[in-house]
Design a protein around this motif. Structure first.
Motif, PDB file in Angstrom:
ATOM      1  N   ASP A   1       0.847  -1.194   0.000  1.00 28.42           N
ATOM      2  CA  ASP A   1       0.000   0.000   0.000  1.00 28.42           C
ATOM      3  C   ASP A   1       0.881   1.242   0.000  1.00 28.42           C
ATOM      4  O   ASP A   1       2.114   1.157   0.056  1.00 28.42           O
ATOM      5  N   HIS A   2       0.253   2.424  -0.059  1.00 26.31           N
ATOM      6  CA  HIS A   2       1.020   3.635  -0.321  1.00 26.31           C
ATOM      7  C   HIS A   2       1.822   4.108   0.887  1.00 26.31           C
ATOM      8  O   HIS A   2       2.711   4.953   0.758  1.00 26.31           O
ATOM      9  N   ALA A   3       1.543   3.547   2.062  1.00 24.32           N
ATOM     10  CA  ALA A   3       2.307   3.928   3.255  1.00 24.32           C
ATOM     11  C   ALA A   3       3.804   3.700   3.064  1.00 24.32           C
ATOM     12  O   ALA A   3       4.626   4.430   3.614  1.00 24.32           O
TER      13      ALA A   3
ATOM     14  N   LEU B   1       7.168  13.059  -8.295  1.00 23.84           N
ATOM     15  CA  LEU B   1       5.925  13.092  -9.067  1.00 23.84           C
ATOM     16  C   LEU B   1       5.026  12.014  -8.490  1.00 23.84           C
ATOM     17  O   LEU B   1       5.362  10.822  -8.564  1.00 23.84           O
ATOM     18  N   HIS B   2       3.925  12.425  -7.895  1.00 17.90           N
ATOM     19  CA  HIS B   2       3.007  11.504  -7.223  1.00 17.90           C
ATOM     20  C   HIS B   2       1.688  11.490  -7.997  1.00 17.90           C
ATOM     21  O   HIS B   2       1.000  12.508  -8.072  1.00 17.90           O
ATOM     22  N   ILE B   3       1.354  10.344  -8.581  1.00 17.36           N
ATOM     23  CA  ILE B   3       0.147  10.212  -9.396  1.00 17.36           C
ATOM     24  C   ILE B   3      -0.855   9.366  -8.617  1.00 17.36           C
ATOM     25  O   ILE B   3      -0.562   8.220  -8.261  1.00 17.36           O
ATOM     26  N   ASP B   4      -2.042   9.942  -8.335  1.00 19.84           N
ATOM     27  CA  ASP B   4      -2.946   9.310  -7.369  1.00 19.84           C
ATOM     28  C   ASP B   4      -4.323   9.967  -7.486  1.00 19.84           C
ATOM     29  O   ASP B   4      -4.437  11.124  -7.900  1.00 19.84           O
ATOM     30  N   ALA B   5      -5.380   9.246  -7.114  1.00 19.57           N
ATOM     31  CA  ALA B   5      -6.692   9.883  -6.942  1.00 19.57           C
ATOM     32  C   ALA B   5      -6.736  10.718  -5.668  1.00 19.57           C
ATOM     33  O   ALA B   5      -7.538  11.648  -5.550  1.00 19.57           O
TER      34      ALA B   5
ATOM     35  N   PRO C   1      -4.656  12.685  -2.191  1.00 20.61           N
ATOM     36  CA  PRO C   1      -3.410  13.390  -1.825  1.00 20.61           C
ATOM     37  C   PRO C   1      -2.531  12.634  -0.817  1.00 20.61           C
ATOM     38  O   PRO C   1      -1.341  12.880  -0.751  1.00 20.61           O
ATOM     39  N   ASP C   2      -3.126  11.732  -0.023  1.00 20.37           N
ATOM     40  CA  ASP C   2      -2.360  10.948   0.960  1.00 20.37           C
ATOM     41  C   ASP C   2      -1.502  11.831   1.854  1.00 20.37           C
ATOM     42  O   ASP C   2      -0.358  11.496   2.170  1.00 20.37           O
ATOM     43  N   ILE C   3      -2.069  12.942   2.292  1.00 21.02           N
ATOM     44  CA  ILE C   3      -1.289  13.927   3.042  1.00 21.02           C
ATOM     45  C   ILE C   3      -1.988  14.326   4.350  1.00 21.02           C
ATOM     46  O   ILE C   3      -1.654  15.336   4.966  1.00 21.02           O
TER      47      ILE C   3
ATOM     48  N   ILE D   1       3.440   5.931  -8.164  1.00 22.14           N
ATOM     49  CA  ILE D   1       2.160   5.732  -8.862  1.00 22.14           C
ATOM     50  C   ILE D   1       1.223   4.882  -8.018  1.00 22.14           C
ATOM     51  O   ILE D   1       1.490   3.697  -7.766  1.00 22.14           O
ATOM     52  N   ASP D   2       0.139   5.488  -7.576  1.00 20.02           N
ATOM     53  CA  ASP D   2      -0.969   4.756  -6.952  1.00 20.02           C
ATOM     54  C   ASP D   2      -1.903   4.329  -8.088  1.00 20.02           C
ATOM     55  O   ASP D   2      -2.382   5.170  -8.855  1.00 20.02           O
ATOM     56  N   ILE D   3      -2.152   3.036  -8.178  1.00 23.95           N
ATOM     57  CA  ILE D   3      -2.945   2.516  -9.298  1.00 23.95           C
ATOM     58  C   ILE D   3      -4.354   3.115  -9.310  1.00 23.95           C
ATOM     59  O   ILE D   3      -5.004   3.183 -10.361  1.00 23.95           O
TER      60      ILE D   3
ATOM     61  N   VAL E   1       2.110   1.231  -6.445  1.00 21.36           N
ATOM     62  CA  VAL E   1       1.483   0.772  -5.207  1.00 21.36           C
ATOM     63  C   VAL E   1      -0.043   0.674  -5.336  1.00 21.36           C
ATOM     64  O   VAL E   1      -0.625   1.194  -6.290  1.00 21.36           O
ATOM     65  N   GLU E   2      -0.621   0.005  -4.360  1.00 21.94           N
ATOM     66  CA  GLU E   2      -2.086  -0.062  -4.185  1.00 21.94           C
ATOM     67  C   GLU E   2      -2.803  -0.962  -5.193  1.00 21.94           C
ATOM     68  O   GLU E   2      -4.032  -0.970  -5.231  1.00 21.94           O
ATOM     69  N   TYR E   3      -2.042  -1.733  -5.994  1.00 25.28           N
ATOM     70  CA  TYR E   3      -2.740  -2.766  -6.766  1.00 25.28           C
ATOM     71  C   TYR E   3      -3.227  -3.830  -5.781  1.00 25.28           C
ATOM     72  O   TYR E   3      -2.433  -4.367  -5.006  1.00 25.28           O
TER      73      TYR E   3
HETATM   74 MN    MN Z   1      -2.162   6.669  -2.591  1.00 20.34          MN
END
Ligand code: MN
Ligand code: MN
Length: 269
Positions: free
Chosen positions: A91-93, A112-116, A118-120, A192-194, A235-237
């Motif tokens: 996972d993205h952690a 470069l963080h690609i994600d639906a 923000p994880d912030i 990259i978060d899937i 990550v996150e697949y």
């Molecule tokens: Mn994420």
């Protein structure tokens, strides 16, 4: 010849909703080297060529060691030989300890963080290590020069306050139809978060968020990077949520194209 390092990080301990992402690394690796699919990236790098991939296998966690220390240490070792490193989540952690490890070799790096998402969040469900919080930790520790988040479509007021606090550059999904100007002036790490992809392309994630990017769009953005790419994660697949291995193919494709761009930009750097 060009080489890329690969490391699996099968950890989903900090997922807020569903487990399963820890099963992804072994699946992605098997798919990458399956006879049914091309091993060539669009940029002309053959991941199947002898010696092209230095595979560090999947990290094993034991009860005696803090998983964050184990990840940081394994990444520092894998990247220490000088080859660009692709990590398979998980996972993205895990991006937080991964970036600590990357920093040991590359003190200046932009992300470069690609994600639906923000994880912030400062923390989520009381867990500062949540997969909804890695970029808060990364920015607090000043691990990166610059953070650019692309594909977001779940922003709330708490996120906006964090963007302002940390100086995050955001390209929301609604603006991803236009050219995305990255303008990095340091080596780049790509996370990259899937779930950045629309669920139509990638249903195998724990948090499906419609209105996302196409596979082509994500690859085009990756291919627009004009600086050396020293590290990346996919990550996150979540195989448990996938349909007919559709998302598995997307995750493997993105790993392949990240590797291809690592080789292309290093050759011309
Ligand atoms: Mn994420
Ligand atoms: Mn996400």
């Amino acid at each position: 010849m060009s080489r890329i390092a690969l490391l699996g990080v099968p950890n989903d301990d900090n997922s807020s909703y569903l487990r399963g992402a820890a099963e992804a690394p072994a699946r992605i690796r098997a798919h990458l080297f399956c006879d049914a699919y091309s091993t060539w990236s669009e940029t002309g790098f053959d991941l199947g060529a002898p010696g092209a991939i230095v595979d560090h296998g999947d990290l094993r966690f034991d009860a005696a060691t803090d998983p964050w220390q184990a990840i940081e240490h394994a990444v520092a070792q894998a990247i220490g030989a000088g080859d660009p490193l692709v990590c398979l989540g998980g996972d993205h952690a895990i991006t937080h300890p991964i970036l600590r490890g990357v920093r040991s070799r590359h003190p200046r790096v932009s992300v470069l963080h690609i994600d639906a998402h923000p994880d912030i969040y400062d923390s989520y469900q009381g867990n500062p290590r949540s997969h909804a919080s890695p970029f808060a930790r990364i920015m607090e520790e000043r691990l990166v020069e610059r953070l650019v988040q692309v594909g977001l479509r779940t922003i709330n007021d708490e996120h906006r306050a964090q963007f302002a606090r940390f100086g995050v550059d955001v390209v929301e999904a609604a603006r991803c139809g236009e050219p995305v100007r990255l303008d990095f002036d340091s080596p780049v790490y790509v996370s990259i978060d899937i779930d950045a992809l629309d669920p139509a392309y990638a249903p195998g994630v724990s948090h499906r968020e419609p209105g996302g990017l196409s596979v082509r769009r994500v690859i085009d953005i990756i291919q627009s990077i004009d600086r050396p790419i020293v590290g990346a994660d996919v990550v996150e697949y979540n195989p448990r949520c996938d349909i007919a291995d559709l998302t598995l193919g997307v995750a493997a494709k993105l790993v392949k194209e990240l590797a291809g761009m690592m080789v292309r930009n290093r050759a011309h750097a």
